[in-house]
Design a protein around this motif. Structure first.
Motif, PDB file in Angstrom:
ATOM      1  N   VAL A 257       0.824  -1.204   0.000  1.00 43.69           N
ATOM      2  CA  VAL A 257       0.000   0.000   0.000  1.00 43.69           C
ATOM      3  C   VAL A 257       0.859   1.254   0.000  1.00 43.69           C
ATOM      4  O   VAL A 257       0.677   2.160  -0.823  1.00 43.69           O
ATOM      5  CB  VAL A 257      -0.957   0.003   1.218  1.00 43.69           C
ATOM      6  CG1 VAL A 257      -1.672   1.345   1.342  1.00 43.69           C
ATOM      7  CG2 VAL A 257      -1.984  -1.123   1.095  1.00 43.69           C
ATOM      8  N   TYR A 258       1.816   1.348   0.934  1.00 42.06           N
ATOM      9  CA  TYR A 258       2.570   2.600   1.016  1.00 42.06           C
ATOM     10  C   TYR A 258       3.581   2.751  -0.111  1.00 42.06           C
ATOM     11  O   TYR A 258       3.918   3.874  -0.507  1.00 42.06           O
ATOM     12  CB  TYR A 258       3.195   2.819   2.395  1.00 42.06           C
ATOM     13  CG  TYR A 258       4.364   1.978   2.817  1.00 42.06           C
ATOM     14  CD1 TYR A 258       5.622   2.142   2.268  1.00 42.06           C
ATOM     15  CD2 TYR A 258       4.238   1.057   3.855  1.00 42.06           C
ATOM     16  CE1 TYR A 258       6.713   1.410   2.705  1.00 42.06           C
ATOM     17  CE2 TYR A 258       5.315   0.318   4.303  1.00 42.06           C
ATOM     18  CZ  TYR A 258       6.554   0.493   3.720  1.00 42.06           C
ATOM     19  OH  TYR A 258       7.631  -0.247   4.155  1.00 42.06           O
ATOM     20  N   SER A 259       4.043   1.642  -0.685  1.00 40.42           N
ATOM     21  CA  SER A 259       4.964   1.742  -1.817  1.00 40.42           C
ATOM     22  C   SER A 259       4.260   2.334  -3.033  1.00 40.42           C
ATOM     23  O   SER A 259       4.799   3.231  -3.702  1.00 40.42           O
ATOM     24  CB  SER A 259       5.530   0.360  -2.162  1.00 40.42           C
ATOM     25  OG  SER A 259       6.313  -0.145  -1.096  1.00 40.42           O
ATOM     26  N   LEU A 260       3.066   1.862  -3.312  1.00 42.76           N
ATOM     27  CA  LEU A 260       2.310   2.382  -4.457  1.00 42.76           C
ATOM     28  C   LEU A 260       1.911   3.841  -4.229  1.00 42.76           C
ATOM     29  O   LEU A 260       1.932   4.658  -5.169  1.00 42.76           O
ATOM     30  CB  LEU A 260       1.070   1.516  -4.702  1.00 42.76           C
ATOM     31  CG  LEU A 260       1.347   0.065  -5.150  1.00 42.76           C
ATOM     32  CD1 LEU A 260       0.044  -0.713  -5.301  1.00 42.76           C
ATOM     33  CD2 LEU A 260       2.131   0.043  -6.471  1.00 42.76           C
ATOM     34  N   ALA A 261       1.564   4.185  -2.985  1.00 43.94           N
ATOM     35  CA  ALA A 261       1.194   5.569  -2.670  1.00 43.94           C
ATOM     36  C   ALA A 261       2.378   6.510  -2.870  1.00 43.94           C
ATOM     37  O   ALA A 261       2.226   7.640  -3.372  1.00 43.94           O
ATOM     38  CB  ALA A 261       0.671   5.670  -1.240  1.00 43.94           C
ATOM     39  N   ASN A 262       3.563   6.059  -2.503  1.00 44.41           N
ATOM     40  CA  ASN A 262       4.748   6.901  -2.668  1.00 44.41           C
ATOM     41  C   ASN A 262       5.130   7.072  -4.132  1.00 44.41           C
ATOM     42  O   ASN A 262       5.581   8.139  -4.540  1.00 44.41           O
ATOM     43  CB  ASN A 262       5.917   6.332  -1.861  1.00 44.41           C
ATOM     44  CG  ASN A 262       5.853   6.747  -0.408  1.00 44.41           C
ATOM     45  OD1 ASN A 262       6.067   7.896  -0.070  1.00 44.41           O
ATOM     46  ND2 ASN A 262       5.523   5.818   0.464  1.00 44.41           N
ATOM     47  N   ILE A 263       4.955   6.029  -4.909  1.00 42.70           N
ATOM     48  CA  ILE A 263       5.207   6.153  -6.348  1.00 42.70           C
ATOM     49  C   ILE A 263       4.248   7.176  -6.951  1.00 42.70           C
ATOM     50  O   ILE A 263       4.639   8.013  -7.777  1.00 42.70           O
ATOM     51  CB  ILE A 263       5.050   4.779  -7.041  1.00 42.70           C
ATOM     52  CG1 ILE A 263       6.219   3.863  -6.629  1.00 42.70           C
ATOM     53  CG2 ILE A 263       5.010   4.930  -8.563  1.00 42.70           C
ATOM     54  CD1 ILE A 263       6.069   2.437  -7.102  1.00 42.70           C
ATOM     55  N   ALA A 264       2.981   7.149  -6.510  1.00 39.12           N
ATOM     56  CA  ALA A 264       1.993   8.120  -6.991  1.00 39.12           C
ATOM     57  C   ALA A 264       2.390   9.545  -6.596  1.00 39.12           C
ATOM     58  O   ALA A 264       2.218  10.490  -7.381  1.00 39.12           O
ATOM     59  CB  ALA A 264       0.614   7.778  -6.444  1.00 39.12           C
ATOM     60  N   CYS A 265       2.948   9.716  -5.363  1.00 38.40           N
ATOM     61  CA  CYS A 265       3.418  11.046  -4.937  1.00 38.40           C
ATOM     62  C   CYS A 265       4.534  11.540  -5.852  1.00 38.40           C
ATOM     63  O   CYS A 265       4.616  12.737  -6.156  1.00 38.40           O
ATOM     64  CB  CYS A 265       3.913  10.999  -3.495  1.00 38.40           C
ATOM     65  SG  CYS A 265       2.606  10.877  -2.251  1.00 38.40           S
ATOM     66  N   GLY A 266       5.371  10.615  -6.284  1.00 39.29           N
ATOM     67  CA  GLY A 266       6.461  10.983  -7.189  1.00 39.29           C
ATOM     68  C   GLY A 266       5.980  11.425  -8.559  1.00 39.29           C
ATOM     69  O   GLY A 266       6.705  12.105  -9.296  1.00 39.29           O
ATOM     70  N   LEU A 267       4.764  11.049  -8.909  1.00 33.83           N
ATOM     71  CA  LEU A 267       4.195  11.406 -10.213  1.00 33.83           C
ATOM     72  C   LEU A 267       3.322  12.663 -10.147  1.00 33.83           C
ATOM     73  O   LEU A 267       2.728  13.056 -11.152  1.00 33.83           O
ATOM     74  CB  LEU A 267       3.369  10.233 -10.753  1.00 33.83           C
ATOM     75  CG  LEU A 267       4.148   8.930 -10.995  1.00 33.83           C
ATOM     76  CD1 LEU A 267       3.202   7.815 -11.417  1.00 33.83           C
ATOM     77  CD2 LEU A 267       5.235   9.118 -12.040  1.00 33.83           C
ATOM     78  N   LEU A 268       3.237  13.298  -8.978  1.00 34.83           N
ATOM     79  CA  LEU A 268       2.391  14.484  -8.813  1.00 34.83           C
ATOM     80  C   LEU A 268       2.692  15.611  -9.817  1.00 34.83           C
ATOM     81  O   LEU A 268       1.754  16.259 -10.301  1.00 34.83           O
ATOM     82  CB  LEU A 268       2.525  15.026  -7.382  1.00 34.83           C
ATOM     83  CG  LEU A 268       1.569  14.437  -6.342  1.00 34.83           C
ATOM     84  CD1 LEU A 268       1.958  14.909  -4.956  1.00 34.83           C
ATOM     85  CD2 LEU A 268       0.125  14.847  -6.649  1.00 34.83           C
TER      86      LEU A 268
END
Length: 414
Positions: A91-102
């Motif tokens: 969960v948190y790995s995918l969320a952090n990848i999404a933050c990197g794509l902001l």
């Protein structure tokens, strides 16, 4: 008390569960504190208010950790410690990848998207430490539990240091998020070969034992008292991190300092927090007491807070010095989490050990609300002092009155 040879100690303390739990907490801390490190540059790049939106996002993340702490804790007692270790990191790995794509997202309210992504990350991050400490505490012999848990926490908090240098070397906050997500997914692969706790397996086979009942902490007076005291013991740590470190830039004007960089404050705090966490396990082992170790380190923290706020801090480097002091003295985090795991039986241990640290982290929004409200009529320094006085009084009372768990057998149920 059983005595182990040097070779036996090394084999036990560096066994696969300890190594994997340490790596997991390392990635957890990297991702947990990354927003605190990149808060100013990321919000500036996204053209958002650093203080107002930054506080909102921190509150979203910490609220996610409260919810995640309950969910993963219950799941850990019902389904097993490993289910949490796998699910939370995904969960948190995918969320952090999404933050990197902001920066590539051109739709919607960037502030709310960022906040909700950190909320999801918070939910995922909530499961890591409690499940790891629970697994290690149930796997290691009682004579070596404190040291083993200190290794997990001591190595884990270095994730904050690596996060800082990742941002510096990559030159991009978004890249740092992507790296954090990638590290999590790599760790997910390593965890495939980790074995479940034997103590949990024996309890799971007995269908008559109720496991993971979170509400029991609020319907049983004895459990409730222990649960609340464990939370209050940990709150001074995140008072220091959430207010004095994360919001370090707010103290600069009143102290006559041109600039205080929260990212550097976090760096120095967690460099010394690693030393404190490693040391606390050996101190507990030497004193034969979790309570004394926590009390002495909590008192040292209170002294550091007093000197930081009222000792004439007039330079940026002096502020960072006290951040290092607070990092070292709040190194009782390892013993606090270990104490929390040891207070409760196997059928509630994961629920307690996972939810309690996240209730502590989740107290940050409450502390920030109190801090912000006090700033309306008080100075920034006095506002921080008032909040600090409350949390330290409650913390010291709780550690003095909670039961000692050194050498306590873990194979029992509530």
């Amino acid at each position: 008390m059983k005595h182990f040879s040097k070779k036996e100690k090394i084999n036990i303390l560096f066994s696969f569960p300890v190594i994997i739990a340490s790596l997991g907490y390392f990635v957890d801390i990297y991702d947990l504190l990354l927003f605190g490190i990149v808060r100013i540059p990321s919000l500036n790049d996204l053209h958002l208010d650093v203080d107002k939106v930054g506080t909102m996002i921190i509150n979203f993340q910490m609220t996610g950790m409260i919810i995640g702490g309950i969910l993963w804790g219950v799941l850990g007692d019902k389904k097993g410690r490993l289910s949490v270790l796998f699910g939370s990191i995904l969960v948190y790995s995918l969320a952090n990848i999404a933050c990197g794509l902001l920066p590539q997202i051109d739709f919607g309210d960037k502030a709310m998207i960022y906040a909700w992504l950190r909320f999801i990350a918070g939910v995922g991050l909530a499961g890591e430490l409690g499940a790891g400490i629970t697994l290690v505490s149930e796997t290691l012999p009682k004579e070596l539990r404190a040291i083993g848990c200190s290794i997990v926490a001591g190595f884990g908090v270095l994730g904050a240091v690596v996060a800082h240098f990742t941002v510096e070397l990559s030159g991009s906050w978004s890249t740092a998020y992507l790296i954090g997500g990638g590290l999590g997914l790599m760790l997910l692969v390593l965890r495939i070969s980790v074995a479940e706790s034997g103590i949990f397996k024996s309890v799971k086979e007995n269908s008559e034992i109720k496991r993971g009942n979170f509400l029991s902490f609020f319907t049983n007076k004895t459990l409730f008292t222990k649960y609340i005291k464990c939370i209050l013991i940990g709150v001074p740590i995140w008072y220091c991190v959430g207010i004095l470190v994360f919001m370090a830039n707010q103290f600069a004007p009143e102290m006559g300092i041109a600039k205080i960089d929260p990212a550097i404050a976090i760096l120095w705090t967690y460099i010394f927090a690693s030393v404190g966490d490693f040391t606390s396990g050996f101190i507990s082992h030497f004193l034969h007491s979790r309570k004394k170790t926590i009390l002495y380190m909590m008192l040292l923290t209170a002294v550091g807070v007093g000197l930081l706020l009222f000792g004439g801090t007039k330079s940026e480097n002096t502020y960072y010095f006290f951040c290092g002091w607070l990092g070292l003295s709040t190194g009782y985090w390892a013993m606090f989490v270990t104490l929390s795991a040891e207070q409760f039986g196997t059928n509630l241990r994961s629920t307690a050990a996972t939810s309690i640290p996240n209730m502590v982290r989740g107290a940050v929004p409450i502390l920030l609300i109190g801090f912000d409200q006090l700033k309306i009529t008080q100075s920034v320094i006095m506002s921080a002092a008032i909040v600090g006085a409350v949390v330290f009084i409650l913390g010291i009372y709780s550690v003095l009155t909670i039961s000692e768990t050194h050498n306590k057998h873990m194979d029992f149920i509530e």
